[in-house]
Design a protein around this motif. Structure first.
Motif, PDB file in Angstrom:
ATOM      1  N   GLY A 207      19.023 -22.995  14.215  1.00 31.09           N
ATOM      2  CA  GLY A 207      17.672 -23.438  14.589  1.00 31.09           C
ATOM      3  C   GLY A 207      17.449 -24.887  14.211  1.00 31.09           C
ATOM      4  N   GLY A 208      18.421 -25.764  14.507  1.00 33.79           N
ATOM      5  CA  GLY A 208      18.267 -27.199  14.228  1.00 33.79           C
ATOM      6  C   GLY A 208      18.465 -27.524  12.760  1.00 33.79           C
ATOM      7  N   GLY A 209      18.284 -28.804  12.426  1.00 31.31           N
ATOM      8  CA  GLY A 209      18.472 -29.255  11.052  1.00 31.31           C
ATOM      9  C   GLY A 209      17.466 -28.629  10.091  1.00 31.31           C
ATOM     10  N   GLU A 210      16.306 -28.229  10.593  1.00 33.94           N
ATOM     11  CA  GLU A 210      15.259 -27.676   9.720  1.00 33.94           C
ATOM     12  C   GLU A 210      15.257 -26.149   9.687  1.00 33.94           C
ATOM     13  OE1 GLU A 210      13.653 -29.711   7.925  1.00 33.94           O
ATOM     14  OE2 GLU A 210      13.604 -31.630   8.991  1.00 33.94           O
ATOM     15  N   GLY A 260      23.843 -22.707   4.507  1.00 35.97           N
ATOM     16  CA  GLY A 260      22.811 -23.743   4.596  1.00 35.97           C
ATOM     17  C   GLY A 260      23.332 -24.868   5.472  1.00 35.97           C
ATOM     18  N   PHE A 261      22.887 -26.088   5.208  1.00 35.30           N
ATOM     19  CA  PHE A 261      23.298 -27.241   6.021  1.00 35.30           C
ATOM     20  C   PHE A 261      24.798 -27.487   5.866  1.00 35.30           C
ATOM     21  CE2 PHE A 261      23.667 -31.462   7.605  1.00 35.30           C
ATOM     22  CZ  PHE A 261      22.662 -31.562   8.546  1.00 35.30           C
ATOM     23  N   VAL A 262      25.512 -27.596   6.968  1.00 34.74           N
ATOM     24  CA  VAL A 262      26.958 -27.869   6.897  1.00 34.74           C
ATOM     25  C   VAL A 262      27.247 -29.220   7.560  1.00 34.74           C
ATOM     26  CG1 VAL A 262      27.702 -25.452   6.854  1.00 34.74           C
ATOM     27  CG2 VAL A 262      27.379 -26.581   9.056  1.00 34.74           C
TER      28      VAL A 262
HETATM   29  N1  UDP Z   1      23.271 -30.019  12.053  1.00 32.54           N
HETATM   30  C1  UDP Z   1      24.327 -30.173  11.178  1.00 32.54           C
HETATM   31  N2  UDP Z   1      24.491 -29.238  10.209  1.00 32.54           N
HETATM   32  C2  UDP Z   1      23.658 -28.176  10.072  1.00 32.54           C
HETATM   33  C3  UDP Z   1      22.585 -28.024  10.984  1.00 32.54           C
HETATM   34  C4  UDP Z   1      22.416 -28.963  11.967  1.00 32.54           C
HETATM   35  O1  UDP Z   1      25.113 -31.123  11.266  1.00 32.54           O
HETATM   36  O2  UDP Z   1      23.870 -27.387   9.173  1.00 32.54           O
HETATM   37  C5  UDP Z   1      23.095 -31.040  13.086  1.00 32.54           C
HETATM   38  C6  UDP Z   1      23.449 -30.553  14.474  1.00 32.54           C
HETATM   39  O3  UDP Z   1      24.838 -30.596  14.653  1.00 32.54           O
HETATM   40  C7  UDP Z   1      22.684 -31.531  15.345  1.00 32.54           C
HETATM   41  C8  UDP Z   1      21.456 -31.831  14.483  1.00 32.54           C
HETATM   42  O4  UDP Z   1      21.732 -31.404  13.174  1.00 32.54           O
HETATM   43  O5  UDP Z   1      23.403 -32.715  15.523  1.00 32.54           O
HETATM   44  C9  UDP Z   1      20.234 -31.124  15.004  1.00 32.54           C
HETATM   45  O6  UDP Z   1      19.746 -31.910  16.031  1.00 32.54           O
HETATM   46  P1  UDP Z   1      18.874 -31.335  17.211  1.00 32.54           P
HETATM   47  O7  UDP Z   1      18.517 -32.502  18.069  1.00 32.54           O
HETATM   48  O8  UDP Z   1      19.589 -30.221  17.884  1.00 32.54           O
HETATM   49  O9  UDP Z   1      17.595 -30.719  16.519  1.00 32.54           O
HETATM   50  P2  UDP Z   1      16.627 -31.282  15.360  1.00 32.54           P
HETATM   51  O10 UDP Z   1      17.089 -30.676  14.089  1.00 32.54           O
HETATM   52  O11 UDP Z   1      16.745 -32.783  15.367  1.00 32.54           O
HETATM   53  O12 UDP Z   1      15.275 -30.806  15.759  1.00 32.54           O
END
Ligand code: UDP
Length: 370
Positions: A207-210, A260-262
């Motif tokens: 679900g994105g970075g957040e 978590g964040f990877v």
């Molecule tokens: N991302 C990451 N590791 C994580 C979760 C997300 O590197 O654990 C990166 C993902 O590969 C993408 C970005 O975070 O490049 C998320 O960008 P996106 O535009 O899809 O959504 P946002 O989080 O900016 O709303």
């Protein structure tokens, strides 16, 4: 150490994960072959920014997780032509110090802007060339467009007419830059090292970075559902979600991995057969670069409106409207390799893995204006 002293300042905000991921992609390309040094600076949530603005931007994560409707309100209110100059003036003032400090310290040849609200401040405190890389696909906020920007890099054409007619402003439709991990390696990771069965269908959820609202619902539906699949959930910076999902018990014989964040998300994506995600521009561009089929289960209101439609039109993914629909689609895809292959090929066709290299070329080699 780099042999060149030329520097590009890459301006982002750590809201979501997309702006930073794109800046990292550019830094990697610039520093590949020592062409230029890329310095990533976040003047919106870092030190030096005026406290109310920093407070607001630091709440972006909780806001989109808990109250996306309120985010939508903010997005649309600030996207109005009458409000825009006020917002630009406010932000320009708020980031004056951290921006001036970064410019004084690094003396960049080029300033590259990767966040809409930093375009006006970068133009105002101009130092060297200003290049804007638009990190949105469907519905870019109007603060992205500014008459003092020299070059625009965009994932799809959108330069407004008044800028098109202006001498000196140019648009390059290169696509959204993705990091080298999506371009350089093609090795398929060993599933058994993660405790996953080599045969079972693997669904990756992000679900994105957040780790936006909905991520937990999609995960629970798949883990408890009848589809015989292994599930990986990447929760991003949402630690609460990670904690809650880690306590889920998968059905006997099946696997659930929660993280978590990877930083090596491409490896996780290469492990999976399908990706369930919100329609973030970053993850869409990355999935396309790898040819990974997408099930789009949600999107942020505002800047992400229209992203799912673009993916579906290109044949690279399917939009799902409910958790029931999600389960039905996963069951269908796990039994239909032909359908999966069609999605895979369409995703590869829509991918722009060279966007980062092309943008780095533009940053390092100023082109004469016609
Ligand atoms: N991302 C990451 N590791 C994580 C979760 C997300 O590197 O654990 C990166 C993902 O590969 C993408 C970005 O975070 O490049 C998320 O960008 P996106 O535009 O899809 O959504 P946002 O989080 O900016 O709303």
């Amino acid at each position: 150490p780099p042999v060149t002293t030329a520097r590009a300042l890459l301006l982002i905000a750590d809201t979501g994960g997309g702006h930073r991921a794109c800046a990292e992609a550019l830094r990697e390309e610039l520093e590949y072959g020592d062409r230029m040094t890329g310095i990533i600076v976040d003047p919106l949530t870092g030190p030096g920014v005026s406290p109310p603005v920093r407070w607001l931007f630091r709440r972006y994560g909780p806001l989109v997780r808990v109250a996306p409707a309120l985010w939508a309100l903010l997005f649309h209110a600030t996207n109005h032509s009458l409000v825009r100059p006020v917002v630009e003036a406010l932000i320009t003032r708020a980031v004056r110090r951290p921006l001036a400090d970064a410019i004084d310290r690094h003396r960049p040849e080029v300033v590259v802007v990767l966040h809409p609200l930093l375009v006006a401040p970068a133009a105002r405190h101009r130092h060297g060339r200003v290049i804007t890389v638009i990190t949105d696909i469907g519905n870019p906020h109007r603060t992205w467009w500014h008459r003092s920007v020299d070059e625009y890099v965009t994932p799809r054409p959108g330069l407004p007419r008044h800028l098109m007619n202006q001498r000196g402003t140019r648009e390059h439709v290169f696509g959204l830059p993705v990091r080298r991990q999506f371009v350089a390696s093609s090795a398929v990771p060993d599933r058994s090292q993660l405790g996953l069965s080599p045969e079972r269908f693997v669904v990756l959820i992000n679900g994105g970075g957040e780790g936006v609202r909905g991520t937990g619902r999609w995960a629970r539906a798949l883990v408890r559902g009848k589809a015989d699949v292994d599930v990986i959930v990447i929760c991003g910076r949402n630690e609460r979600l990670r904690g809650r999902l880690s306590r889920l018990e998968p059905r006997p014989g099946r696997q659930l991995l929660v993280t978590g964040f990877v930083d090596d998300i491409a490896t996780w994506m290469r492990t999976a057969d399908v990706l369930v995600a919100k329609a973030g521009p970053g993850i869409i561009a990355e999935a396309a670069a790898l040819g990974l089929p997408l099930l789009l289960a949600g999107s942020l209101p505002g800047q992400e409106a229209g992203n799912s439609e673009a993916v579906v039109r290109g044949g690279a993914g399917i939009r799902v409207s409910s958790t029931r629909d999600l389960l039905a689609r996963v069951t269908q895809l796990s039994a239909r390799p032909d359908l999966l292959l069609a999605l895979h090929l369409a995703a590869l066709r829509s991918g722009r893995p060279t966007a980062g290299a092309l943008t780095a070329d533009l940053i390092t080699n100023p082109k004469e204006n016609p």
